[in-house]
Write an enzyme that holds these catalytic residues in place. Structure first.
Site, PDB file in Angstrom:
ATOM      1  N   TRP A  10      37.360  33.826  39.943  1.00  0.00           N
ATOM      2  CA  TRP A  10      35.961  34.215  39.696  1.00  0.00           C
ATOM      3  C   TRP A  10      35.435  35.159  40.772  1.00  0.00           C
ATOM      4  CZ3 TRP A  10      32.735  29.264  38.049  1.00  0.00           C
ATOM      5  CH2 TRP A  10      33.308  28.697  36.898  1.00  0.00           C
ATOM      6  N   LYS A  11      36.147  35.225  41.903  1.00  0.00           N
ATOM      7  CA  LYS A  11      35.680  36.036  43.043  1.00  0.00           C
ATOM      8  C   LYS A  11      34.249  35.616  43.413  1.00  0.00           C
ATOM      9  CE  LYS A  11      38.967  39.520  41.653  1.00  0.00           C
ATOM     10  NZ  LYS A  11      39.373  40.917  41.563  1.00  0.00           N
ATOM     11  N   HIS A  98      44.949  37.470  48.627  1.00  0.00           N
ATOM     12  CA  HIS A  98      44.464  38.429  47.624  1.00  0.00           C
ATOM     13  C   HIS A  98      44.249  39.786  48.301  1.00  0.00           C
ATOM     14  CE1 HIS A  98      41.979  40.388  44.634  1.00  0.00           C
ATOM     15  NE2 HIS A  98      42.441  39.502  43.773  1.00  0.00           N
ATOM     16  N   GLU A 170      49.947  41.357  41.962  1.00  0.00           N
ATOM     17  CA  GLU A 170      48.723  42.062  41.562  1.00  0.00           C
ATOM     18  C   GLU A 170      48.742  43.481  42.136  1.00  0.00           C
ATOM     19  OE1 GLU A 170      45.416  39.069  40.498  1.00  0.00           O
ATOM     20  OE2 GLU A 170      45.159  39.644  42.581  1.00  0.00           O
ATOM     21  N   GLY A 176      40.630  45.383  38.601  1.00  0.00           N
ATOM     22  CA  GLY A 176      39.248  45.784  38.321  1.00  0.00           C
ATOM     23  C   GLY A 176      39.098  47.225  37.862  1.00  0.00           C
ATOM     24  N   SER A 216      43.590  43.699  35.621  1.00  0.00           N
ATOM     25  CA  SER A 216      43.067  44.126  34.322  1.00  0.00           C
ATOM     26  C   SER A 216      43.797  43.459  33.148  1.00  0.00           C
ATOM     27  CB  SER A 216      43.099  45.650  34.190  1.00  0.00           C
ATOM     28  OG  SER A 216      42.266  46.248  35.174  1.00  0.00           O
ATOM     29  N   GLY A 237      40.881  38.199  36.738  1.00  0.00           N
ATOM     30  CA  GLY A 237      39.604  38.413  37.425  1.00  0.00           C
ATOM     31  C   GLY A 237      38.462  38.491  36.428  1.00  0.00           C
ATOM     32  N   GLY A 238      38.057  39.713  36.095  1.00  0.00           N
ATOM     33  CA  GLY A 238      36.885  39.940  35.247  1.00  0.00           C
ATOM     34  C   GLY A 238      36.877  39.110  33.972  1.00  0.00           C
TER      35      GLY A 238
HETATM   36  P1  13P Z   1      40.792  41.919  37.265  1.00  0.00           P
HETATM   37  O1  13P Z   1      41.401  41.017  36.228  1.00  0.00           O
HETATM   38  O2  13P Z   1      39.312  41.979  37.215  1.00  0.00           O
HETATM   39  O3  13P Z   1      41.462  43.255  37.305  1.00  0.00           O
HETATM   40  O4  13P Z   1      41.129  41.221  38.692  1.00  0.00           O
HETATM   41  C1  13P Z   1      42.405  40.786  38.940  1.00  0.00           C
HETATM   42  C2  13P Z   1      42.363  39.980  40.173  1.00  0.00           C
HETATM   43  O5  13P Z   1      42.112  40.491  41.250  1.00  0.00           O
HETATM   44  C3  13P Z   1      42.622  38.540  40.067  1.00  0.00           C
HETATM   45  O6  13P Z   1      42.826  37.964  41.316  1.00  0.00           O
END
Ligand code: 13P
Length: 253
Positions: A10-11, A98, A170, A176, A216, A237-238
């Protein structure tokens, strides 16, 4: 065989009220729709971990992850959270290394080795992130570079401890940005990492290591990515901020 894992990161998003709604939606959808063979993890802001524990308790295949921990057990480190603290509230996973932590908080491979150690000492499974930047990819040698991140932060571990680690590849250029690695690009790195792990710990340990893809990843591309032989799930992430989309990704096997 190795675990299939779909983990959300979720950051630094969601207020408490929003977090409660998202987590309860995810738990309910996963219970109803996702095979228990898939482990679903929510990597939430530390502030919410203790409250959200009661949401995942009793759901066999849903767990929580912290997004970081300090490398020391306790002490004068204002604002930090320790692995013993996470252990004391029964957390199972911690995301470490990360690229945002490496980039914005200057975390080094050496520091991450310490964070990995203290996590394991406290019964936490690290979700260890690695990956190259766009310029590193374009320069070539990215396979060796990503493998060297594992060597530097993980390869001092015993085989028994290494078996508790989840790897997340990643590529920084895919995080993102909406630019996902193609399944062939991701599979190339995953296969290379598994071979690298086999070189250190043997084929059996390598075959039992879950290697997740992140960057992504969404409900449209997850199925193709997860169909690759060496991709064992995703770090999302998103798309983990929307319960329906995240659950659809978790159903993509
Ligand atoms: P996104 O899925 O938003 O690109 O982010 C990936 C991420 O950094 C998961 O830790």
């Amino acid at each position: 065989m190795r675990k299939k894992i779909v983990a959300g990161n979720w950051k630094m998003n969601k207020t408490m009220e929003e977090a409660l709604i998202l987590a309860s939606e995810v738990v309910n959808m996963v219970k109803d729709e996702v095979s228990t063979e898939v482990t679903v993890i929510m990597g939430v802001p530390s502030l919410y971990l203790n409250t959200l524990k009661s949401y995942v308790e009793g759901v066999a295949n849903v767990s929580l992850a912290a997004q970081n921990c300090h490398q020391k057990a306790s002490g004068a480190f204002t604002g930090e959270i320790s692995a013993p603290m996470l252990k004391s509230i029964g957390i199972e996973y911690v995301i470490l290394g990360h690229s945002e932590r490496r980039q914005y908080f200057g975390e080094t491979n050496e520091q991450l080795a310490e964070k990995v150690n203290i996590s394991l000492e406290n019964g936490l499974s690290p979700i260890f992130c690695c990956g190259e930047s766009l310029s590193e990819r374009e320069a070539g040698g990215y396979l060796e570079l990503v493998a060297s991140q594992l060597t530097a932060s993980l390869f001092h571990l015993s085989a028994e401890d290494f078996a508790k680690v989840v790897i997340a590849y990643e590529p920084i250029w895919a995080i993102g940005t909406g630019v996902t690695a193609s399944s062939a690009q991701a599979q190339e790195v995953h296969a290379y990492l598994r071979q690298h792990i086999a070189g250190k710990y043997g084929q059996e340990v390598a075959d039992n290591t879950s290697i997740l893809y992140g960057g992504s990843c969404n409900e449209k591309n997850a199925q193709e990515l997860f169909a690759c032989a060496d991709i064992d799930g995703g770090l999302i992430g998103g798309a983990s901020l929307k319960s329906r989309e995240f659950t659809t990704i978790a159903k993509s096997y």
